[in-house]
Design an enzyme around this catalytic site. Structure first.
Site, PDB file in Angstrom:
ATOM      1  N   ASP A  27     -30.004   2.618  10.664  1.00  0.00           N
ATOM      2  CA  ASP A  27     -30.846   3.398   9.760  1.00  0.00           C
ATOM      3  C   ASP A  27     -31.868   4.170  10.594  1.00  0.00           C
ATOM      4  OD1 ASP A  27     -32.212   4.161   7.330  1.00  0.00           O
ATOM      5  OD2 ASP A  27     -33.665   2.578   7.772  1.00  0.00           O
ATOM      6  N   ASP A  29     -35.279   6.047   9.117  1.00  0.00           N
ATOM      7  CA  ASP A  29     -36.665   5.831   8.701  1.00  0.00           C
ATOM      8  C   ASP A  29     -36.967   4.348   8.523  1.00  0.00           C
ATOM      9  OD1 ASP A  29     -37.916   8.638   7.980  1.00  0.00           O
ATOM     10  OD2 ASP A  29     -35.845   8.674   7.275  1.00  0.00           O
ATOM     11  N   ASP A 205     -34.006  -1.344   6.979  1.00  0.00           N
ATOM     12  CA  ASP A 205     -35.312  -1.904   6.629  1.00  0.00           C
ATOM     13  C   ASP A 205     -35.600  -1.904   5.136  1.00  0.00           C
ATOM     14  OD1 ASP A 205     -37.800   0.526   6.270  1.00  0.00           O
ATOM     15  OD2 ASP A 205     -35.685   1.006   6.502  1.00  0.00           O
TER      16      ASP A 205
END
Length: 247
Positions: A27, A29, A205
């Site tokens: 991922d 961001d 996240d």
């Protein structure tokens, strides 16, 4: 199901397969970069470019970014680095740096929704509208009071149709095509070279990353989340750098 190979680096972080067998699907961001007030204001940490380049070379090019952002934004922040990019949660896919972005067959967001989203954001200072090829995101990190009004508006727009869905993210609400998620993107990438036959390592996240975690684990690989498996995104990036240094 593939049995994960012995860890290449585990003394101060989660397990990972040996780099000659690993495929990294990461991922952006909140993972490779820290969350910023707006999507455009993220900063690439010094040293990250070198870490990713080394890791890409050590794992035979099997390094992909799996993101909610459009592919062009990843090219802007990480020019020429990932072998492949899955953008907008897998809606768009580019399998190699010099490859074409695969065509998108998707219903565009209705113009009325976009206009109403613009008007809504204008009512709440320090919020932002992020447009995508077949979706949009309302960000309220700068003004948490907008959380409920934003959700209520989106639910009103989506009422009575089944083409689009609402998805929560970190301090944001997203409208996305139904059935599109990062798990699909992981499966599509792992089906072809240079990823095929390797052990996936997916790291994210957010709740939107859970599909990627599940897909990687279902393939006998590793799926990790920040802060469950790494306390912070900085800790994850340090672990990633250590993987390359210990190879």
């Amino acid at each position: 199901m593939t049995t994960p190979s012995p860890s290449a680096y585990s003394s101060s972080g989660p397990l990972a397969p040996s780099l000659d067998r690993a495929a990294f699907l990461l991922d952006f961001d909140g993972t490779l970069v820290d969350i910023a007030p707006t999507p455009d204001s993220v900063q690439v940490e010094p040293g990250l470019i070198d870490t990713l380049l080394r890791l890409r070379d050590l794992c035979g090019g099997a390094l992909a970014i799996v993101t909610g952002r459009p592919i062009a934004q990843i090219d802007h922040f990480l020019p020429g680095i990932p072998t492949a990019v899955a953008g907008e949660h897998g809606l768009t896919l580019r399998r190699s740096p010099d490859g074409a972005e695969e065509p998108v067959s998707a219903s565009p967001i209705p113009t009325a929704w976009q206009q109403q989203a613009e008007a809504l954001v204008s009512q709440f200072p320090d919020t932002a509208l992020e447009r995508k090829k077949a979706g949009l995101v309302l960000h309220y990190r700068g003004n948490p009071a907008a959380e409920t009004p934003f959700r209520t508006a989106i639910e009103t727009w989506l009422s009575g149709q089944d083409i689009f869905e609402i998805h929560p993210s970190k301090m944001a609400w997203e409208i996305r095509l139904a059935g599109i998620h990062k798990g699909n993107a992981v499966e599509a990438l792992m089906a072809q070279a240079p990823f095929a036959g390797r052990i996936p390592v997916f790291v994210g996240d957010d709740v939107t990353d859970m599909d990627g975690v599940r897909a990687a684990k279902a393939m006998g690989g590793y799926g990790y989340l920040i802060p469950d498996d790494f306390r912070t995104a900085h800790d994850f990036r340090a672990w990633l750098a250590q993987l390359g240094e210990n190879a």
